[in-house]
Write a protein that holds these residues in place. Structure first.
Motif, PDB file in Angstrom:
ATOM      1  N   ASN A  25       3.624 -16.840 -10.677  1.00 32.67           N
ATOM      2  CA  ASN A  25       1.790 -16.464 -10.959  1.00 32.67           C
ATOM      3  C   ASN A  25       2.494 -15.843 -12.648  1.00 32.67           C
ATOM      4  N   VAL A  26       1.755 -16.831 -13.978  1.00 33.26           N
ATOM      5  CA  VAL A  26       2.258 -16.367 -15.029  1.00 33.26           C
ATOM      6  C   VAL A  26       1.292 -15.338 -15.898  1.00 33.26           C
ATOM      7  N   LEU A  27       1.831 -14.657 -16.966  1.00 37.78           N
ATOM      8  CA  LEU A  27       0.603 -13.777 -17.412  1.00 37.78           C
ATOM      9  C   LEU A  27       1.145 -14.395 -19.340  1.00 37.78           C
ATOM     10  N   THR A  28      -0.013 -15.084 -20.339  1.00 35.99           N
ATOM     11  CA  THR A  28       0.510 -15.369 -21.167  1.00 35.99           C
ATOM     12  C   THR A  28      -0.412 -14.474 -22.003  1.00 35.99           C
ATOM     13  N   THR A 480       9.983 -17.235  -2.491  1.00 36.87           N
ATOM     14  CA  THR A 480       9.320 -15.425  -2.489  1.00 36.87           C
ATOM     15  C   THR A 480       8.779 -15.203  -4.054  1.00 36.87           C
ATOM     16  N   GLN A 481       7.810 -14.886  -3.487  1.00 39.66           N
ATOM     17  CA  GLN A 481       6.824 -14.795  -4.642  1.00 39.66           C
ATOM     18  C   GLN A 481       7.496 -14.112  -6.319  1.00 39.66           C
ATOM     19  N   VAL A 482       7.063 -15.231  -7.502  1.00 38.27           N
ATOM     20  CA  VAL A 482       6.941 -14.780  -8.604  1.00 38.27           C
ATOM     21  C   VAL A 482       5.960 -14.267 -10.021  1.00 38.27           C
ATOM     22  N   ILE A 483       6.699 -13.586 -10.114  1.00 42.23           N
ATOM     23  CA  ILE A 483       6.158 -13.174 -11.688  1.00 42.23           C
ATOM     24  C   ILE A 483       6.134 -13.551 -13.021  1.00 42.23           C
ATOM     25  N   CYS A 484       5.637 -13.845 -13.864  1.00 36.47           N
ATOM     26  CA  CYS A 484       6.130 -14.248 -15.551  1.00 36.47           C
ATOM     27  C   CYS A 484       5.936 -13.807 -16.311  1.00 36.47           C
ATOM     28  N   VAL A 485       6.165 -12.866 -17.219  1.00 33.54           N
ATOM     29  CA  VAL A 485       5.807 -12.547 -18.265  1.00 33.54           C
ATOM     30  C   VAL A 485       6.446 -13.491 -19.580  1.00 33.54           C
ATOM     31  N   THR A 486       5.745 -14.654 -20.508  1.00 36.55           N
ATOM     32  CA  THR A 486       6.387 -15.403 -20.973  1.00 36.55           C
ATOM     33  C   THR A 486       5.519 -16.114 -22.859  1.00 36.55           C
ATOM     34  N   HIS A 487       6.414 -16.363 -23.164  1.00 33.32           N
ATOM     35  CA  HIS A 487       6.040 -17.322 -24.322  1.00 33.32           C
ATOM     36  C   HIS A 487       5.954 -18.910 -24.523  1.00 33.32           C
ATOM     37  N   HIS A 498      -2.814 -18.611 -13.222  1.00 31.18           N
ATOM     38  CA  HIS A 498      -2.195 -18.263 -14.741  1.00 31.18           C
ATOM     39  C   HIS A 498      -3.226 -17.463 -15.227  1.00 31.18           C
ATOM     40  N   PHE A 499      -2.489 -15.767 -15.992  1.00 32.95           N
ATOM     41  CA  PHE A 499      -3.353 -14.535 -16.212  1.00 32.95           C
ATOM     42  C   PHE A 499      -3.644 -15.090 -17.856  1.00 32.95           C
ATOM     43  N   LEU A 500      -4.951 -14.710 -18.629  1.00 34.45           N
ATOM     44  CA  LEU A 500      -4.837 -14.484 -20.346  1.00 34.45           C
ATOM     45  C   LEU A 500      -4.665 -13.245 -20.378  1.00 34.45           C
ATOM     46  N   ILE A 501      -3.698 -12.789 -21.196  1.00 32.27           N
ATOM     47  CA  ILE A 501      -3.768 -11.108 -21.590  1.00 32.27           C
ATOM     48  C   ILE A 501      -4.372 -11.155 -23.127  1.00 32.27           C
ATOM     49  N   GLN A 502      -5.251 -10.707 -22.752  1.00 29.34           N
ATOM     50  CA  GLN A 502      -5.954 -10.778 -24.842  1.00 29.34           C
ATOM     51  C   GLN A 502      -6.503  -9.233 -24.908  1.00 29.34           C
ATOM     52  N   LYS A 503      -6.809  -9.176 -26.175  1.00 29.11           N
ATOM     53  CA  LYS A 503      -7.215  -7.408 -26.755  1.00 29.11           C
ATOM     54  C   LYS A 503      -8.853  -8.054 -27.299  1.00 29.11           C
ATOM     55  N   GLU A 504      -9.854  -7.502 -27.289  1.00 26.31           N
ATOM     56  CA  GLU A 504     -10.542  -7.020 -27.487  1.00 26.31           C
ATOM     57  C   GLU A 504     -11.282  -5.958 -28.123  1.00 26.31           C
TER      58      GLU A 504
END
Length: 558
Positions: A25-28, A480-487, A498-504
């Motif tokens: 799981n990736v967070l960008t 193993t489940q992996v969660i990764c915060v990446t640029h 793939h999860f996108l984190i964005q401001k509004e």
């Protein structure tokens, strides 16, 4: 594994739900969008310290909920150990509410829990790699732990720790016994004085209450005597008046001739018997208040002594006598200290010999494990584009401690021909991230933790190295489940989810949302990561090629 994470009123996140997959799981998102808030929320669930500053401005409470599936046997055992029931479907729900005042309310499977309980559960649920892990990796004082974590059997380590603890206990007792002789003499002199003082006092349990009652009686003896004399006069009478008893007898005599008054006469007889009892008790009380004039002074002196002793030896007579017994035991300990010292020295020598032998066995086991560890790390680093890097686990013998006598340090050489040097002195940020990933991957085979979280593991790396890190994370995520915060676009392209984190910005408020991306959205996000603000057709094409490449790799076409 972590299935669902719900976040409400945490920093700029008003409300969001994230459903993770079992793989990678990736967070960008852009810098400052709130990626760290998601990790902070998971940390809160794991019992880490939080602050009231985490609560969204204007909200009374913040709330985090984490739902785990397929928890391991270790997690189930920890739940039972902490007094919680394990669900039949092996699920686990942890919630934490944080008030604007900073207070927390935690629950495990709906049952109230403490933050420390969350931390204990968290230690066997999730492993987070971030800056703290990197610092621990650089610190030689902690590097032995990575070797110990590879042990299949920890019984030797546990046996050593137990023996060392016993050694320290005996050493402390020896130190207390070998105190300065002058100090021992002073203590013995004080104990002898206290013992003699208490023994001479001949304290009896309950005597203070008895003395207080006796003093009270003596102090009011004159008034008591007058009352007793009046009572006796009323019963007996005198030359001028008949007493109660005389009048009762007259009544009895006048009625006894009549059969009809038989019951009355019997009552008068009973009254007369009771009056005799009254006179006996009056005589007894008279004798008790007949005291020697010196008695009151003696009572006052004794009570003063007991009061003085209560401030020195204990409030009650029981406590004073217990103090006496303890003082005798301490005196005997000092008197027979030489004999005890000899026994303790022999005991210390035996335990020391055993502890050293266990430390040597532990060191041998660590060195054997370290040789395998070195080969595994080198193999992992070759895959991560560091084929020339030498990785060595150095051992030096130090003093005995709670962890043995090994001084373990990780050494590396990044250039052929250069001797290995401490990791802390020559590893760059990118090298350190890859070494940490290599170690995490090796440890994951022995680890039962179901979720690994990597917070910006791509720091200091790019291009081909990032691609290799992404592939390695993908490989790890198969077990193993992996969660990764990446640029990194290369890492993100490997994601199963793939999860996108964005401001509004709505009105004068800031909101952060978490969105699960589909294929087209992933292309746009990868293009943004690669190119910045302007997303061109060329960048979109590159993103599409990157996703296709990863798909081919996964399908075994490359």
């Amino acid at each position: 594994m972590l299935k669902t994470l719900e976040i409400e009123n945490i920093a700029v996140i008003e409300k969001t739900t994230v459903d993770f997959s079992s793989g990678l799981n990736v967070l960008t998102g852009e810098t400052g969008a709130g990626k760290s808030i998601v990790v902070d929320s998971i940390n809160a669930i794991l019992g880490e310290r939080t602050s009231k500053e985490l609560v969204r401005h204007g909200a009374e409470n913040a709330y985090v909920s984490a739902y785990f599936e397929d928890i391991s046997e270790n997690v189930r055992k920890k739940l039972i150990e902490l007094g919680f029931e394990s669900e039949e479907d092996n699920s686990l729900l942890i919630t934490r509410k944080i008030s604007a005042s900073g207070k927390s309310a935690c629950k495990i499977n709906g049952k109230s829990a403490t933050v420390s309980m969350l931390k204990e559960i968290g230690n066997v649920l999730v492993n987070i790699h971030g800056q703290h892990d990197s610092q621990a990796l650089l610190n030689p004082d902690f590097q032995y732990k990575y070797i110990d974590m590879l042990f299949d059997d920890c019984s030797l380590l546990d046996e050593y720790k137990k023996s060392f603890k016993e050694l320290i206990s005996v050493r402390r007792r020896l130190k207390a016994l070998t105190a300065d002789e002058t100090d021992k003499e002073r203590k013995l002199e004080l104990l002898e004085y206290q013992i003699k003082e208490l023994e001479d006092a001949d304290i009896k349990i309950g005597e203070r209450d008895e003395l207080s009652k006796r003093r009270s009686l003596i102090n009011k003896s004159e008034a008591v005597s007058e009352a007793l004399n009046s009572s006796l006069l009323a019963v007996n009478g005198d030359e001028e008046i008949d007493g109660i008893q005389s009048q009762i007898n007259d009544c009895y005599n006048s009625l006894s001739a009549f059969e009809e008054a038989k019951d009355i006469c019997e009552l008068f007889t009973d009254i007369n018997d009771k009056l005799e009892d009254v006179k006996d008790k009056i005589d007894l009380l008279f004798s008790s208040i007949d005291f020697n004039p010196d008695e009151l002074e003696e009572i006052e002196d004794r009570l003063d002594l007991l009061y003085k002793f209560s401030s020195k030896y204990g409030e009650t007579e029981e406590e004073m006598l217990a103090y006496l017994d303890d003082a005798k035991a301490k005196r005997n300990s000092i008197i027979y200290s030489d004999e005890e010292l000899e026994k303790l020295n022999a005991q210390y020598d035996n335990i020391f010999e055993k502890t050293v032998e266990l430390a040597q066995r532990l060191s041998d086991k660590r060195k054997k494990t370290a040789r395998t560890f070195e080969k595994s790390v080198k193999s992992e680093l070759e895959f991560l584009d560091m084929p020339k890097l030498q990785f060595v686990v150095s051992f030096e013998k130090g003093n005995l401690s709670s962890t043995g006598f090994d001084k373990v340090e990780f050494l590396i050489s990044t250039n052929p021909g250069e001797p290995p040097k401490p990791l802390s002195k020559i590893a760059s940020g990118g090298e350190l991230s890859r070494i940490m990933l290599a170690i995490k991957n090796i440890l994951s085979y022995n680890d039962t933790i179901g979720t690994l979280i990597f917070d910006e593991i791509d720091t200091g790396v790019s291009g081909r190295a990032s691609q290799k890190i992404g592939l390695k994370l993908k490989s790890v995520s198969k077990n193993t489940q992996v969660i990764c915060v990446t640029h990194s676009a290369q890492i993100a392209s490997n994601a199963d989810e793939h999860f996108l984190i964005q401001k509004e910005f709505i009105g004068d408020r800031t909101y952060t949302k978490v969105t699960e991306l589909d294929y087209e959205s992933r292309k746009k996000e990868l293009a943004r990561i690669m190119g910045g603000l302007e997303i061109t057709d060329t960048l979109l094409k590159s993103a599409e090629e990157m996703l296709s490449l990863q798909e081919d790799i996964q399908n075994g076409n490359l």
